[in-house]
Design a protein around this motif. Structure first.
Motif, PDB file in Angstrom:
ATOM      1  N   MET A  87      15.152  80.821  71.121  1.00  0.00           N
ATOM      2  CA  MET A  87      14.567  80.877  72.606  1.00  0.00           C
ATOM      3  C   MET A  87      14.123  82.360  72.627  1.00  0.00           C
ATOM      4  O   MET A  87      13.057  82.783  73.471  1.00  0.00           O
ATOM      5  CB  MET A  87      15.820  80.807  73.454  1.00  0.00           C
ATOM      6  CG  MET A  87      16.056  79.564  73.858  1.00  0.00           C
ATOM      7  SD  MET A  87      17.704  79.578  74.678  1.00  0.00           S
ATOM      8  CE  MET A  87      17.320  80.427  76.619  1.00  0.00           C
TER       9      MET A  87
ATOM     10  N   LEU B 145      12.495  84.126  70.748  1.00  0.00           N
ATOM     11  CA  LEU B 145      11.197  84.514  70.195  1.00  0.00           C
ATOM     12  C   LEU B 145      10.115  83.583  71.037  1.00  0.00           C
ATOM     13  O   LEU B 145       9.027  83.800  70.645  1.00  0.00           O
ATOM     14  CB  LEU B 145      11.089  83.978  68.835  1.00  0.00           C
ATOM     15  CG  LEU B 145      11.987  84.660  67.872  1.00  0.00           C
ATOM     16  CD1 LEU B 145      12.180  84.131  66.340  1.00  0.00           C
ATOM     17  CD2 LEU B 145      11.321  86.080  67.464  1.00  0.00           C
ATOM     18  N   GLY B 146      10.639  83.190  71.963  1.00  0.00           N
ATOM     19  CA  GLY B 146       9.588  82.416  73.076  1.00  0.00           C
ATOM     20  C   GLY B 146       9.322  81.109  72.399  1.00  0.00           C
ATOM     21  O   GLY B 146       8.223  80.699  72.937  1.00  0.00           O
ATOM     22  N   LEU B 147      10.032  80.451  71.739  1.00  0.00           N
ATOM     23  CA  LEU B 147       9.770  79.011  71.258  1.00  0.00           C
ATOM     24  C   LEU B 147      10.000  77.972  72.325  1.00  0.00           C
ATOM     25  O   LEU B 147      10.880  78.137  72.768  1.00  0.00           O
ATOM     26  CB  LEU B 147      10.343  78.697  69.866  1.00  0.00           C
ATOM     27  CG  LEU B 147      10.287  79.692  68.545  1.00  0.00           C
ATOM     28  CD1 LEU B 147      11.040  79.213  67.679  1.00  0.00           C
ATOM     29  CD2 LEU B 147       8.918  79.863  68.237  1.00  0.00           C
TER      30      LEU B 147
END
Lengths: 278, 247
Positions: A164, A166-168
């Protein structure tokens, strides 16, 4: 003193369970081994099952098991991911979990009956390996789902959080983190599901199998012979020692198959525990 | 610039952050110190919306990054998290290779051929390149805690965040690794806005341009750190006799 008594009691119960298992194994080996001969696994059965081997029955069982897992796995995986990754409300999660347990506790004969009524009577598809595998798929769904959910839930939360952060997106997290990290749990579930399917007789009796006159299915609407039906029919000929001996032999093959699948599932489960401890 | 305007963060009826109003200047290090349970971590997680999945979590007021309210309904949360990187207290590397970990957050965003250059760039940024350049294919879990923390920072930097949130990133590290992270963060200041949460006053004063104190969810008047040697971080003091870190 009380603690010692409890320990002895628990030890006795454990011993009883282990003894029961080993006695079943022992009986199966004693009765089944005499029927075994060099070609038992690779020969066609002859004389209405009284002679020959269980080649087509084994193949039929494997077809039903394998196809059932193919139907069931995407559904089980999808529902687990929906529950663990997308559902936020605890009540709905609990409700769905309870539904799974209810499905698991449903007597298997009912699956056979419903399958027969739906496919055999209303849809008029007859007795076929496709119908049988669909019914088996519904039956093994709870086994697969519980096992996969355990693996997904055992995944340390830190991995999800790291993904999360890491912006996934959720689908990316599922694809890149959840599925690879739960891989061994999913495989465990598949093997346990296969083992459950291998042990099933009642559900496929009405819908998928016939005893004799068939080898490999030639179309989607063909039935298959299975070890389970083979054992059931031969065991009903109690007065014929040849039939009974063949039934024990087939039983030993089926038991061996289930054991092999369960042991494989254990091996994968050990990997799940190791991964979750990382 | 990051602006908090009457910002409240609560779990159900329990307010953890209470009517916070303050600004964080861009390209600076701001340290937030406070006791356990004072709301430090909640504040950090609120900045990258990591608590969105937490049941009963709610916010009031506004948080603006470069003038954009991050809690607007149309905010792209995934883009926000790529822009606001979070480094956790304990390093969490994936059970994959060092190389794969470094590019984990950008695999869908760039071509495979660009990976090696990016890996070298971010590992150099966190002073890890020289230590791992010959074993990039090894599992990241074989690295020491300090190296793992620098790898997680490299992984975050690879995504290209403008803001870096550091949640007590040295609390589980030895003095040498702590010094490495402190030095590293100083070097990143020119390109990132850094918010560093800690409960160590010495460390906060030694690394930060500004120190804020958070108590019961409210920011107390902050003080400008005075860079005096006797107030430097305990870890830094330990390291005064330690050889300069590689690079």
């Amino acid at each position: 003193m009380a603690e010692k008594m409890v320990r002895v009691l628990i030890g006795c119960i454990t011993f009883l369970i282990v003894a029961l298992l080993f006695s079943i194994l022992g009986v199966m080996l004693l009765k089944g081994l005499p029927a075994m001969h060099a070609g038992f696994l690779f020969e066609e059965s002859r004389d209405f099952g009284r002679a020959g081997g269980v080649y087509y029955q084994s193949i039929g069982t494997l077809i039903l098991m394998g196809v059932a897992v193919l139907w069931s796995l995407p559904v089980a995986l999808g529902s687990v991911l929906f529950q663990t990754e997308y559902l936020d409300t605890g009540k709905l999660k609990t409700f769905l979990t309870q539904l799974t347990y209810i499905l698991n506790a449903t007597p298997t004969i009912l699956f056979g009956l419903v399958g027969y009524l739906l496919f055999g009577v209303y849809l008029d598809t007859g007795v076929s390996w496709v119908t049988g595998s669909l019914i088996l798929a519904v039956m093994i769904l709870p086994t697969l789902q519980v096992s996969i959910r355990e693996a997904v839930e055992a995944l340390p939360e830190k991995y999800r959080e790291a993904g999360m952060a890491l912006g996934l997106s959720r689908p990316t997290q599922i694809w890149r983190i959840i599925l690879p990290q739960s891989f061994y749990g999913i495989v465990t579930g598949v093997f346990l599901g296969l083992a459950r399917a291998a042990g099933e007789t009642a559900a496929i009796m009405f819908t998928a199998t016939t005893f004799s006159g068939i080898q490999f299915p030639q179309s989607f609407s063909d039935p298959v012979p299975t070890l389970q039906t083979h054992i059931l029919v031969l065991a009903q000929e109690a007065s014929n020692p040849e039939s009974i001996a063949q039934a024990w032999g087939a039983g030993l093959v089926l038991l061996g198959l289930v054991f092999l699948l369960t042991l494989t599932a254990w091996a994968f489960r050990a990997r799940v525990v190791m991964e979750s401890e990382l | 610039m990051i602006q908090f305007k009457n910002f409240v963060a609560a779990f159900g009826g329990r307010k953890v952050i209470r009517a916070l109003t303050f600004n964080l200047p861009a390209n600076s290090i701001t340290a937030i110190i406070g006791a356990s349970g004072s709301g430090k971590t909640t504040l950090l997680r609120a900045l990258c919306r990591m608590n969105d999945r937490v049941k009963n979590f709610r916010v009031e007021g506004n948080v603006l990054i470069d003038g954009m309210d991050i809690y607007r309904p149309d905010t792209d949360v995934y883009a926000l998290r790529r822009n606001v990187g979070l480094v956790f207290q304990k390093p969490c590397v994936f059970p994959k290779s060092i190389f794969d970990n470094a590019v984990f957050g950008v695999k869908e965003k760039m071509h495979r051929k660009e990976y090696p250059d990016l890996v070298e760039k971010v590992l150099r940024e966190v002073f890890l390149w020289e230590e791992v350049k010959d074993r990039l294919g090894e599992k990241a879990t074989t690295l020491s805690q300090g190296q793992q923390q620098r790898l997680t920072l490299a992984r975050t930097l690879a995504v290209g965040p403008q803001v870096l949130l550091m949640d007590e990133p040295t609390s589980s590290l030895d003095p040498k690794s702590t010094a490495a992270i402190e030095k590293l963060v100083q070097s990143l200041k020119s390109r990132h806005t850094i918010l560093w949460v800690t409960h160590q006053h010495d460390q906060a004063h030694s690394i930060a341009d500004k120190v804020l104190i958070i108590e019961n969810g409210q920011i107390a008047p902050f003080e400008t750190p005075v860079a005096r040697p006797e107030q430097s971080s305990s870890f830094t003091r330990v390291l005064q006799n330690v050889q300069e870190y590689p690079e």
